[in-house]
Design a protein around this motif. Structure first.
Motif, PDB file in Angstrom:
ATOM      1  N   SER A  31      47.432  31.162  39.712  1.00 19.53           N
ATOM      2  CA  SER A  31      46.873  30.741  38.638  1.00 19.53           C
ATOM      3  C   SER A  31      45.390  30.656  38.959  1.00 19.53           C
ATOM      4  CB  SER A  31      47.061  29.032  38.714  1.00 19.53           C
ATOM      5  OG  SER A  31      46.217  28.488  37.561  1.00 19.53           O
ATOM      6  N   VAL A  32      44.592  31.280  37.885  1.00 17.95           N
ATOM      7  CA  VAL A  32      43.183  31.474  38.141  1.00 17.95           C
ATOM      8  C   VAL A  32      42.322  30.035  37.895  1.00 17.95           C
ATOM      9  CG1 VAL A  32      41.243  32.505  36.967  1.00 17.95           C
ATOM     10  CG2 VAL A  32      43.111  33.708  37.310  1.00 17.95           C
ATOM     11  N   GLU A  33      42.856  28.863  37.002  1.00 14.98           N
ATOM     12  CA  GLU A  33      42.442  27.982  37.072  1.00 14.98           C
ATOM     13  C   GLU A  33      42.374  27.053  38.313  1.00 14.98           C
ATOM     14  OE1 GLU A  33      43.257  26.138  32.602  1.00 14.98           O
ATOM     15  OE2 GLU A  33      44.666  28.085  33.245  1.00 14.98           O
ATOM     16  N   THR A  34      43.545  26.972  38.813  1.00 12.18           N
ATOM     17  CA  THR A  34      43.804  26.111  40.085  1.00 12.18           C
ATOM     18  C   THR A  34      43.027  26.769  41.255  1.00 12.18           C
ATOM     19  OG1 THR A  34      46.140  25.486  39.042  1.00 12.18           O
ATOM     20  CG2 THR A  34      45.468  25.244  41.430  1.00 12.18           C
ATOM     21  N   ALA A  35      42.718  28.005  41.077  1.00  9.71           N
ATOM     22  CA  ALA A  35      42.247  28.675  42.402  1.00  9.71           C
ATOM     23  C   ALA A  35      40.666  28.458  42.052  1.00  9.71           C
ATOM     24  CB  ALA A  35      42.292  30.211  42.379  1.00  9.71           C
ATOM     25  N   ALA A  36      40.098  28.366  41.059  1.00  8.32           N
ATOM     26  CA  ALA A  36      38.815  27.825  40.921  1.00  8.32           C
ATOM     27  C   ALA A  36      38.489  26.706  41.199  1.00  8.32           C
ATOM     28  CB  ALA A  36      38.354  28.286  39.184  1.00  8.32           C
ATOM     29  N   ALA A  37      39.450  25.455  40.966  1.00  6.14           N
ATOM     30  CA  ALA A  37      39.158  24.378  41.206  1.00  6.14           C
ATOM     31  C   ALA A  37      39.386  23.891  42.675  1.00  6.14           C
ATOM     32  CB  ALA A  37      40.412  23.278  40.549  1.00  6.14           C
ATOM     33  N   GLN A  38      40.447  24.658  43.435  1.00  8.76           N
ATOM     34  CA  GLN A  38      40.579  24.737  44.836  1.00  8.76           C
ATOM     35  C   GLN A  38      39.409  25.236  45.516  1.00  8.76           C
ATOM     36  OE1 GLN A  38      45.350  24.653  45.159  1.00  8.76           O
ATOM     37  NE2 GLN A  38      44.246  26.482  45.909  1.00  8.76           N
ATOM     38  N   ALA A  39      38.898  26.436  44.960  1.00  8.16           N
ATOM     39  CA  ALA A  39      37.523  26.877  45.724  1.00  8.16           C
ATOM     40  C   ALA A  39      36.495  25.900  45.737  1.00  8.16           C
ATOM     41  CB  ALA A  39      37.254  28.113  45.022  1.00  8.16           C
ATOM     42  N   LYS A  40      36.114  25.245  44.443  1.00  8.59           N
ATOM     43  CA  LYS A  40      35.152  24.243  44.603  1.00  8.59           C
ATOM     44  C   LYS A  40      35.450  23.113  45.514  1.00  8.59           C
ATOM     45  CE  LYS A  40      32.479  21.875  41.009  1.00  8.59           C
ATOM     46  NZ  LYS A  40      32.363  21.337  39.733  1.00  8.59           N
ATOM     47  N   GLU A  41      36.666  22.740  45.559  1.00  7.86           N
ATOM     48  CA  GLU A  41      37.188  21.449  46.410  1.00  7.86           C
ATOM     49  C   GLU A  41      36.832  21.922  47.758  1.00  7.86           C
ATOM     50  OE1 GLU A  41      41.243  19.763  47.278  1.00  7.86           O
ATOM     51  OE2 GLU A  41      40.586  19.711  45.287  1.00  7.86           O
ATOM     52  N   PRO A  91      53.029  49.446  51.090  1.00  8.91           N
ATOM     53  CA  PRO A  91      53.512  48.242  50.164  1.00  8.91           C
ATOM     54  C   PRO A  91      53.743  48.585  48.887  1.00  8.91           C
ATOM     55  CG  PRO A  91      51.267  47.633  50.886  1.00  8.91           C
ATOM     56  CD  PRO A  91      51.633  48.907  51.746  1.00  8.91           C
ATOM     57  N   SER A  92      54.658  47.923  48.030  1.00  8.68           N
ATOM     58  CA  SER A  92      54.634  47.648  46.676  1.00  8.68           C
ATOM     59  C   SER A  92      54.897  46.396  46.272  1.00  8.68           C
ATOM     60  CB  SER A  92      55.739  48.581  46.219  1.00  8.68           C
ATOM     61  OG  SER A  92      55.880  48.700  44.733  1.00  8.68           O
ATOM     62  N   ALA A  93      53.883  45.792  45.501  1.00  9.65           N
ATOM     63  CA  ALA A  93      53.947  44.334  44.809  1.00  9.65           C
ATOM     64  C   ALA A  93      53.146  44.399  43.681  1.00  9.65           C
ATOM     65  CB  ALA A  93      53.677  43.521  46.012  1.00  9.65           C
ATOM     66  N   THR A  94      53.436  43.265  42.837  1.00  8.02           N
ATOM     67  CA  THR A  94      52.605  43.006  41.517  1.00  8.02           C
ATOM     68  C   THR A  94      52.095  41.590  41.900  1.00  8.02           C
ATOM     69  OG1 THR A  94      54.118  44.333  40.522  1.00  8.02           O
ATOM     70  CG2 THR A  94      52.707  42.673  39.288  1.00  8.02           C
ATOM     71  N   ILE A  95      50.741  41.521  41.432  1.00  6.39           N
ATOM     72  CA  ILE A  95      50.167  40.045  41.508  1.00  6.39           C
ATOM     73  C   ILE A  95      49.789  40.124  40.390  1.00  6.39           C
ATOM     74  CG2 ILE A  95      48.092  39.087  42.455  1.00  6.39           C
ATOM     75  CD1 ILE A  95      48.205  41.252  44.722  1.00  6.39           C
ATOM     76  N   ALA A  96      49.889  39.024  39.668  1.00  6.39           N
ATOM     77  CA  ALA A  96      49.553  38.594  38.179  1.00  6.39           C
ATOM     78  C   ALA A  96      48.604  37.320  38.265  1.00  6.39           C
ATOM     79  CB  ALA A  96      50.797  38.328  37.280  1.00  6.39           C
ATOM     80  N   PHE A  97      47.560  37.640  37.649  1.00  4.92           N
ATOM     81  CA  PHE A  97      46.530  36.285  37.554  1.00  4.92           C
ATOM     82  C   PHE A  97      46.846  35.857  36.237  1.00  4.92           C
ATOM     83  CE2 PHE A  97      44.632  39.415  40.384  1.00  4.92           C
ATOM     84  CZ  PHE A  97      44.025  38.475  41.373  1.00  4.92           C
ATOM     85  N   ASP A 112      49.039  26.592  42.777  1.00  3.02           N
ATOM     86  CA  ASP A 112      47.969  27.738  42.940  1.00  3.02           C
ATOM     87  C   ASP A 112      48.491  29.252  42.991  1.00  3.02           C
ATOM     88  OD1 ASP A 112      49.208  27.304  45.494  1.00  3.02           O
ATOM     89  OD2 ASP A 112      47.331  26.854  46.722  1.00  3.02           O
ATOM     90  N   VAL A 113      49.592  29.161  43.610  1.00  2.00           N
ATOM     91  CA  VAL A 113      50.445  30.775  44.124  1.00  2.00           C
ATOM     92  C   VAL A 113      52.037  30.244  43.927  1.00  2.00           C
ATOM     93  CG1 VAL A 113      50.089  30.646  46.570  1.00  2.00           C
ATOM     94  CG2 VAL A 113      50.394  32.635  45.354  1.00  2.00           C
TER      95      VAL A 113
END
Length: 136
Positions: free
Chosen positions: A81-91, A34-40, A61-62
């Motif tokens: 989104s690192v900020e949304t991912a962090a909030a969702q992780a906590k939730e 696979p070839s893809a780019t993931i941007a945080f 989130d994504v």
């Protein structure tokens, strides 16, 4: 090749570890090389992308951006989104890494042509199976 890039400053991101995980996840989906780019990115950046490409003026989130038709060399791009991912992780009572792993898998499924909004649950069922297989 999977490339991960960190385009935000709120949190340190181990891009190499996420490249390795994403390659495993893509392989589990059925992509051999696979070839893809993931941007945080930040909430501000993902909100702008969401507004520009989906007409939705809010952070999410994504987001997945499949490669153009005819581009067999790449699956496409994923923004997390690192900020949304962090909030969702906590939730959701998950670690940040568990949440990001789920978001990468979700994004890769979209890049592979799955769409949970139109497929009567097919993507969700596959995603749950792959989470178990990948240990997330």
């Amino acid at each position: 090749m999977i490339e991960a890039v960190n385009r935000q400053r709120k949190r340190k991101i181990d891009t190499k570890a996420w490249e390795t995980f994403a390659a495993r996840a893509a392989s589990a989906i059925g992509h051999n090389e696979p070839s893809a780019t993931i941007a945080f990115v930040s909430d501000k950046a993902i909100r702008q992308l969401n507004r520009q490409f989906r007409g939705v003026d809010k952070a999410t989130d994504v987001l997945s951006f499949p490669a153009e038709d005819g581009d067999d060399s790449s699956l496409g791009d994923i923004a997390i989104s690192v900020e949304t991912a962090a909030a969702q992780a906590k939730e959701n009572r998950l670690t940040f890494d568990e949440e990001v792993a789920q978001l990468i898998l979700h994004g890769l499924l979209h890049l592979s042509g799955y769409d949970h909004e139109t497929d009567s649950g097919e993507m969700n069922r596959l995603e749950l199976r792959l989470r178990r297989k990948l240990g997330i």
